[in-house]
Enzyme design. Sequence first.
Site, short mmCIF file in Angstrom:
data_model
loop_
_atom_site.label_atom_id
_atom_site.label_comp_id
_atom_site.label_asym_id
_atom_site.label_seq_id
_atom_site.Cartn_x
_atom_site.Cartn_y
_atom_site.Cartn_z
N GLY A 24 0.80 -1.23 0.00
CA GLY A 24 0.00 0.00 0.00
C GLY A 24 0.83 1.27 0.00
O GLY A 24 0.56 2.21 -0.75
N ASP A 45 10.66 -7.25 -1.06
CA ASP A 45 9.34 -7.79 -0.74
C ASP A 45 9.37 -9.28 -1.10
O ASP A 45 9.86 -9.63 -2.17
CB ASP A 45 8.25 -7.08 -1.57
CG ASP A 45 6.88 -7.16 -0.91
OD1 ASP A 45 6.53 -8.24 -0.41
OD2 ASP A 45 6.16 -6.13 -0.90
N SER A 52 -6.75 -9.47 -4.04
CA SER A 52 -7.50 -8.76 -2.99
C SER A 52 -6.81 -7.48 -2.52
O SER A 52 -7.41 -6.70 -1.79
CB SER A 52 -7.71 -9.69 -1.80
OG SER A 52 -6.47 -9.96 -1.19
N ASN A 53 -5.55 -7.26 -2.90
CA ASN A 53 -4.85 -6.06 -2.43
C ASN A 53 -4.72 -4.96 -3.48
O ASN A 53 -4.17 -3.90 -3.22
CB ASN A 53 -3.42 -6.42 -1.98
CG ASN A 53 -3.43 -7.40 -0.84
OD1 ASN A 53 -4.35 -7.38 -0.02
ND2 ASN A 53 -2.44 -8.27 -0.79
N ARG A 56 -5.34 -1.01 -3.18
CA ARG A 56 -4.41 -0.05 -2.57
C ARG A 56 -2.98 -0.22 -3.07
O ARG A 56 -2.17 0.68 -2.93
CB ARG A 56 -4.45 -0.16 -1.04
CG ARG A 56 -3.98 -1.49 -0.48
CD ARG A 56 -3.99 -1.45 1.05
NE ARG A 56 -3.40 -2.64 1.63
CZ ARG A 56 -4.05 -3.76 1.85
NH1 ARG A 56 -5.34 -3.86 1.55
NH2 ARG A 56 -3.43 -4.79 2.39
N LYS A 69 5.98 -9.64 -6.20
CA LYS A 69 5.65 -8.20 -6.20
C LYS A 69 6.81 -7.36 -6.71
O LYS A 69 6.60 -6.36 -7.40
CB LYS A 69 5.31 -7.76 -4.78
CG LYS A 69 3.89 -8.03 -4.37
CD LYS A 69 3.66 -7.37 -3.03
CE LYS A 69 2.25 -7.58 -2.55
NZ LYS A 69 2.10 -7.08 -1.17
N ASN A 114 4.30 -4.68 9.71
CA ASN A 114 4.42 -5.43 10.96
C ASN A 114 5.50 -4.82 11.85
O ASN A 114 6.42 -4.16 11.38
CB ASN A 114 4.67 -6.91 10.69
CG ASN A 114 6.02 -7.14 10.06
OD1 ASN A 114 7.06 -7.10 10.73
ND2 ASN A 114 6.03 -7.35 8.75
N CYS A 171 -3.68 -4.59 8.20
CA CYS A 171 -4.62 -3.97 7.26
C CYS A 171 -5.54 -5.02 6.62
O CYS A 171 -6.70 -4.75 6.36
CB CYS A 171 -3.86 -3.22 6.17
SG CYS A 171 -3.20 -1.67 6.77
N CYS A 325 0.11 2.79 30.28
CA CYS A 325 1.27 3.10 29.42
C CYS A 325 0.72 3.28 28.01
O CYS A 325 -0.41 3.75 27.85
CB CYS A 325 2.36 2.04 29.53
SG CYS A 325 1.89 0.43 28.89
#
Length: 367
Positions: A24, A45, A52-53, A56, A69, A114, A171, A325
């Site tokens: 994204g 990557d 499905s991605n 974006r 990718k 992540n 996401c 915190c």
Amino acid sequence: MPEVGVEGQEKLKAAKVLLIGTGGLGSPAALYLAAAGVGTLGLIDFDRVDFSNLQRQIIHSTDSVGKPKVDSAKERLNQINPNVKVVTYDEMLTKDNILHILKDYEILLDGTDNFQTRYLVNDACVFAKKPFVYGSIFRFDGQATVFYPGKGPCYRCLFAEPPPPGMVPSCSEGGVLGILPGVIGVIQATEVVKLIIGKGEPLIGRLMLYDALKMNFREVKFRRNPKCPVCGDSPTITELIDYDAFCGISRGEEKKTMETNGIPEITAKELKAKMDRKEKFVLIDVREPNEFQINQIPGAKLIPLGNVPERVHELDSADEIVVNCHFGGRSAKAVQFLQKAGFKKIKNLAGGIDAWSQDVDPSCPRY
Ligand code: ZN
């Protein structure tokens, strides 16, 4: 443009930028950096293009579904600008390969989703003294900043602890407005270009928060934490560590909640109700001063986790105490410590101030 000029164009041509992820954030950033004439773009990557991605990850298309990718992105970038040298790494970024890959680049653009990779990238950048341009997105919210070792705070100065595993959905799990990474990725690309040409005021020590629903930008300032374990005055982390373990990702092990570990909890909504009832209690925030500067729950007293033992005399075990915190991890440690010291009327704020922002007070900035 006078700010760029021939000199700026040459700097862009000579620049080497590494993009972590071509999803994204990496998609729009890579497209604009290639179009701007950045000479070398490294893409890392290990993923494949997934249907499905595509809403974006706009660098990829339906034709490349199933392809690596990095290959799909390279093809597209060279269509836009054949003069850009695109170097691809079809692999996962790890503590074993990051320093080797990093040495060929001047600036990193973080498009990961992540926490393990982000702490890894941060520590590697601190050791290599290279800036990384950070961006993150979730649902309708985005944020961006520049971490520049030696010139400003690092990622760990702002995010001292990772959220407990499973607490922050990715996401793909939590969803994201497809257009949002376009805004944040373009901000990141802008910051990269500014760093390359050495013009303007980079987003160092400033966290830009974008809310697409309200359509507003806010900025919170933050400083280097002198006690930061990696960029502080006496660092305790001096080489790359096991980031899966650090982020609490132990595969195959059952997730334990704080409650089952004997740490009494209170939710943000319960805390608010307690305040509304005007109940008497003491609220202790155990984050670092630089975090407290960004946001705080009304009435909270700051005692950073590391100072709790020496300042325990400031607390009265007869009082009811709530500890908070950022995400609830450090405050759980403080609760455990205080329980051992004889405090019985003590509770941990589940999910930390982040839960407070989400469930009680949306005007309290999230970071
Ligand atoms: Zn730091």
